[in-house]
Design a protein around this motif. Structure first.
Motif, PDB file in Angstrom:
ATOM      1  N   ALA A 101      -0.127 -10.487   1.824  1.00 16.13           N
ATOM      2  CA  ALA A 101       0.106  -9.071   1.487  1.00 16.13           C
ATOM      3  C   ALA A 101       1.518  -9.183   0.702  1.00 16.13           C
ATOM      4  O   ALA A 101       2.307  -9.788   0.750  1.00 16.13           O
ATOM      5  N   GLY A 102       1.372  -8.358  -0.206  1.00 17.97           N
ATOM      6  CA  GLY A 102       2.476  -8.196  -1.215  1.00 17.97           C
ATOM      7  C   GLY A 102       2.332  -7.312  -2.420  1.00 17.97           C
ATOM      8  O   GLY A 102       2.924  -6.504  -2.845  1.00 17.97           O
ATOM      9  N   TYR A 103       1.212  -7.341  -3.131  1.00 22.63           N
ATOM     10  CA  TYR A 103       0.726  -6.794  -4.152  1.00 22.63           C
ATOM     11  C   TYR A 103      -0.006  -5.232  -3.854  1.00 22.63           C
ATOM     12  O   TYR A 103      -0.299  -5.155  -2.602  1.00 22.63           O
ATOM     13  N   HIS A 104      -0.156  -4.444  -4.917  1.00 23.77           N
ATOM     14  CA  HIS A 104      -0.630  -3.139  -4.518  1.00 23.77           C
ATOM     15  C   HIS A 104      -2.179  -3.141  -3.941  1.00 23.77           C
ATOM     16  O   HIS A 104      -2.996  -4.035  -4.402  1.00 23.77           O
ATOM     17  N   MET A 105      -2.328  -2.422  -3.024  1.00 23.59           N
ATOM     18  CA  MET A 105      -3.420  -2.437  -2.319  1.00 23.59           C
ATOM     19  C   MET A 105      -4.245  -1.095  -1.922  1.00 23.59           C
ATOM     20  O   MET A 105      -5.229  -0.980  -1.881  1.00 23.59           O
ATOM     21  N   TRP A 106      -3.283  -0.175  -1.518  1.00 20.86           N
ATOM     22  CA  TRP A 106      -3.756   1.015  -1.491  1.00 20.86           C
ATOM     23  C   TRP A 106      -2.743   2.217  -1.983  1.00 20.86           C
ATOM     24  O   TRP A 106      -1.333   1.792  -2.042  1.00 20.86           O
ATOM     25  N   ASP A 107      -3.132   3.305  -2.169  1.00 12.48           N
ATOM     26  CA  ASP A 107      -2.091   4.492  -2.765  1.00 12.48           C
ATOM     27  C   ASP A 107      -1.143   4.839  -1.584  1.00 12.48           C
ATOM     28  O   ASP A 107      -1.453   4.872  -0.543  1.00 12.48           O
ATOM     29  N   GLY A 108      -0.049   5.475  -2.130  1.00 14.25           N
ATOM     30  CA  GLY A 108       0.857   5.972  -1.176  1.00 14.25           C
ATOM     31  C   GLY A 108       2.110   5.220  -1.293  1.00 14.25           C
ATOM     32  O   GLY A 108       2.155   3.970  -1.827  1.00 14.25           O
ATOM     33  N   PRO A 109       3.045   5.604  -0.464  1.00 14.70           N
ATOM     34  CA  PRO A 109       4.283   4.564  -0.319  1.00 14.70           C
ATOM     35  C   PRO A 109       4.176   3.315   0.367  1.00 14.70           C
ATOM     36  O   PRO A 109       5.323   2.528   0.237  1.00 14.70           O
ATOM     37  N   TYR A 110       3.189   2.996   1.203  1.00 16.85           N
ATOM     38  CA  TYR A 110       3.045   2.064   2.005  1.00 16.85           C
ATOM     39  C   TYR A 110       1.975   0.965   1.683  1.00 16.85           C
ATOM     40  O   TYR A 110       1.659   0.204   2.504  1.00 16.85           O
ATOM     41  N   GLY A 111       1.591   0.881   0.512  1.00 17.82           N
ATOM     42  CA  GLY A 111       0.569   0.245  -0.012  1.00 17.82           C
ATOM     43  C   GLY A 111       1.061  -1.136  -0.862  1.00 17.82           C
ATOM     44  O   GLY A 111      -0.013  -1.814  -1.202  1.00 17.82           O
ATOM     45  N   GLU A 112       2.165  -1.362  -0.871  1.00 17.83           N
ATOM     46  CA  GLU A 112       2.486  -2.863  -1.484  1.00 17.83           C
ATOM     47  C   GLU A 112       3.857  -3.233  -1.054  1.00 17.83           C
ATOM     48  O   GLU A 112       4.639  -2.572  -0.256  1.00 17.83           O
ATOM     49  N   TRP A 113       4.405  -4.389  -1.553  1.00 13.47           N
ATOM     50  CA  TRP A 113       5.740  -5.051  -1.413  1.00 13.47           C
ATOM     51  C   TRP A 113       6.031  -5.412  -0.019  1.00 13.47           C
ATOM     52  O   TRP A 113       5.028  -6.371   0.312  1.00 13.47           O
ATOM     53  N   GLY A 114       6.928  -5.082   0.702  1.00 13.13           N
ATOM     54  CA  GLY A 114       7.072  -6.184   1.808  1.00 13.13           C
ATOM     55  C   GLY A 114       7.696  -5.312   3.102  1.00 13.13           C
ATOM     56  O   GLY A 114       8.373  -5.975   3.994  1.00 13.13           O
ATOM     57  N   SER A 115       7.365  -4.053   3.335  1.00 14.21           N
ATOM     58  CA  SER A 115       7.894  -3.438   4.471  1.00 14.21           C
ATOM     59  C   SER A 115       6.997  -3.865   5.626  1.00 14.21           C
ATOM     60  O   SER A 115       5.651  -4.519   5.434  1.00 14.21           O
ATOM     61  N   ARG A 116       7.654  -3.921   6.794  1.00 17.33           N
ATOM     62  CA  ARG A 116       6.989  -4.329   8.092  1.00 17.33           C
ATOM     63  C   ARG A 116       5.813  -3.383   8.195  1.00 17.33           C
ATOM     64  O   ARG A 116       4.745  -3.818   8.480  1.00 17.33           O
ATOM     65  N   LYS A 117       5.595  -2.087   8.005  1.00 14.66           N
ATOM     66  CA  LYS A 117       4.520  -1.262   8.076  1.00 14.66           C
ATOM     67  C   LYS A 117       3.418  -1.794   7.219  1.00 14.66           C
ATOM     68  O   LYS A 117       2.111  -1.967   7.461  1.00 14.66           O
ATOM     69  N   TYR A 118       3.703  -1.886   5.952  1.00 14.12           N
ATOM     70  CA  TYR A 118       2.634  -2.552   4.834  1.00 14.12           C
ATOM     71  C   TYR A 118       1.983  -3.807   5.441  1.00 14.12           C
ATOM     72  O   TYR A 118       0.654  -4.269   5.375  1.00 14.12           O
ATOM     73  N   MET A 119       3.000  -4.776   5.693  1.00 14.88           N
ATOM     74  CA  MET A 119       2.453  -6.166   5.709  1.00 14.88           C
ATOM     75  C   MET A 119       1.264  -6.451   6.942  1.00 14.88           C
ATOM     76  O   MET A 119       0.546  -6.905   7.026  1.00 14.88           O
ATOM     77  N   LEU A 120       1.956  -5.530   8.037  1.00 12.72           N
ATOM     78  CA  LEU A 120       1.120  -5.720   9.249  1.00 12.72           C
ATOM     79  C   LEU A 120      -0.123  -4.910   9.360  1.00 12.72           C
ATOM     80  O   LEU A 120      -1.202  -5.226  10.038  1.00 12.72           O
ATOM     81  N   ASN A 121      -0.089  -3.559   8.699  1.00  4.48           N
ATOM     82  CA  ASN A 121      -1.306  -3.031   8.467  1.00  4.48           C
ATOM     83  C   ASN A 121      -2.235  -3.707   7.565  1.00  4.48           C
ATOM     84  O   ASN A 121      -3.567  -3.655   7.845  1.00  4.48           O
ATOM     85  N   SER A 122      -1.741  -4.403   6.627  1.00  3.27           N
ATOM     86  CA  SER A 122      -2.431  -5.079   5.442  1.00  3.27           C
ATOM     87  C   SER A 122      -3.209  -6.288   6.255  1.00  3.27           C
ATOM     88  O   SER A 122      -4.198  -6.470   6.233  1.00  3.27           O
ATOM     89  N   LEU A 123      -2.462  -6.918   7.349  1.00  4.44           N
ATOM     90  CA  LEU A 123      -3.159  -8.028   7.857  1.00  4.44           C
ATOM     91  C   LEU A 123      -4.361  -7.567   8.758  1.00  4.44           C
ATOM     92  O   LEU A 123      -5.308  -8.115   8.772  1.00  4.44           O
TER      93      LEU A 123
END
Length: 330
Positions: A101-123
């Motif tokens: 997880a790291g590159y753009h995956m979904w729209d909005g402020p939580y859909g890419e990069w390295g936040s805890r929210k993005y990474m764990l939701n992505s997994l």
């Protein structure tokens, strides 16, 4: 009920070397299969299934994915999950599955990069797409300068604590930042297993500092793009075919880049010929000659191409004269 693939008993007959990943207890095959291309919804899934079957029968026990592989993003994981359930469910304990997880995956402020929210939701989404309870390796796919490194590494550690990943890794990190990530993960009790950088005869950046850093911290290394997007194959030796990746206006590989490297590539092909290998086979073998490298990732668009690349295993050794000649070119 779906039928599992009946794997050949000869898959562990010694043709595929298995290398310890850093100072961990995990071994990876010298050649791993990446699903960056050829497993999306735009691709032929009968061919994809044949590639996966042949890979496993050849001793490839590691399949590498990311949340955004496709196209469209996510489809490689979905297709892999369907094929895995159909063919390899009985072999889950033999197979290493990784995602990122790291590159753009979904729209909005939580859909890419390295936040805890993005990474764990992505997994969580990746596990759902693949139909798996856990992945063997979960990576942070790229550094995020706007998120504290402690937060991104903490998300990786949480994934292990939750039982959703067995090991963690990072990708595309430069050496100083990688070293900091290793220290943070060690303090969190979840040592970094592996780093995934691009590395090839035409892009040797990891030799400047990263290779030594990986050896110092006991972290494994798996290279991607070892054939430099096809430049280190026979495909461009006589110019740029109209159907090739470099002939397209979009994408990572551009025509000018190929032309600038053509003289070097032709010289490398002569060395490969003297070794009794194709240029691609030599290029793959060369990445494995770096003592920091555990495994190298290949892609395949056909079983024939997979077999040709796997033939690199028949000659992994380089003489000092060959290495000197290669260094003189690149």
């Amino acid at each position: 009920m779906p039928q599992n693939h009946i794997a050949t008993p000869e898959r562990y007959d010694g043709r595929m070397p298995y290398n310890r990943c850093g100072k961990s207890g995990l071994k990876l095959p010298a050649i791993s299969l990446g699903l960056w291309h050829n497993f999306g919804d735009v691709d032929d899934l009968d061919t994809a299934q044949a590639i996966l079957r042949r890979a496993f029968d050849s001793g490839i026990t590691h399949f590498d994915l990311a949340n955004n592989y496709g196209p469209p993003p996510g489809s490689a994981e979905t297709n892999f999950g369907d094929l895995f359930t159909k063919n390899f469910a009985a072999h889950r304990h033999e197979i290493v599955v990784s995602t990122k997880a790291g590159y753009h995956m979904w729209d909005g402020p939580y859909g890419e990069w390295g936040s805890r929210k993005y990474m764990l939701n992505s997994l969580d989404q990746s596990l759902t797409r693949m139909g798996l309870d856990y992945v063997d390796i979960f990576y942070h796919h790229r550094p995020d300068s706007e998120t504290p490194l402690e937060e991104s590494m903490g998300a990786l550690a949480t994934a292990v604590q939750q039982g959703k990943a067995l090991y963690v890794g990072i990708s595309n990190y430069p050496a100083p930042l990688a070293a900091e990530a290793f220290r943070i993960l060690r303090k969190l009790g979840t040592p970094c297993l592996i780093h995934q950088p691009n590395y090839s005869l035409l892009d040797r950046w990891i030799e400047e500092e990263l290779s030594a850093t990986l050896l110092e911290y006991g972290v494994g290394c798996i290279t991607f793009s070892p054939l430099s997007q096809g430049q280190l194959t026979d495909r461009y030796l006589e110019g740029i075919p109209k159907s090739s990746r470099a002939a397209k206006a979009h994408g990572f590989l551009q025509e000018q880049q190929v032309l600038e490297n053509l003289e070097k590539v032709r010289a490398l092909a002569e060395i490969a010929k003297s070794r009794g290998q194709s240029l691609a086979q030599m290029a793959l073998a060369w990445t494995l000659a770096n003592p920091a490298v555990t495994s190298t990732l290949i892609g395949a668009s056909s079983v024939k191409q997979l077999n040709e690349n796997l033939a690199c295993l028949s000659n992994l050794n380089f003489s000092s004269e060959e290495l000197a000649a290669i260094n003189a070119i690149v």
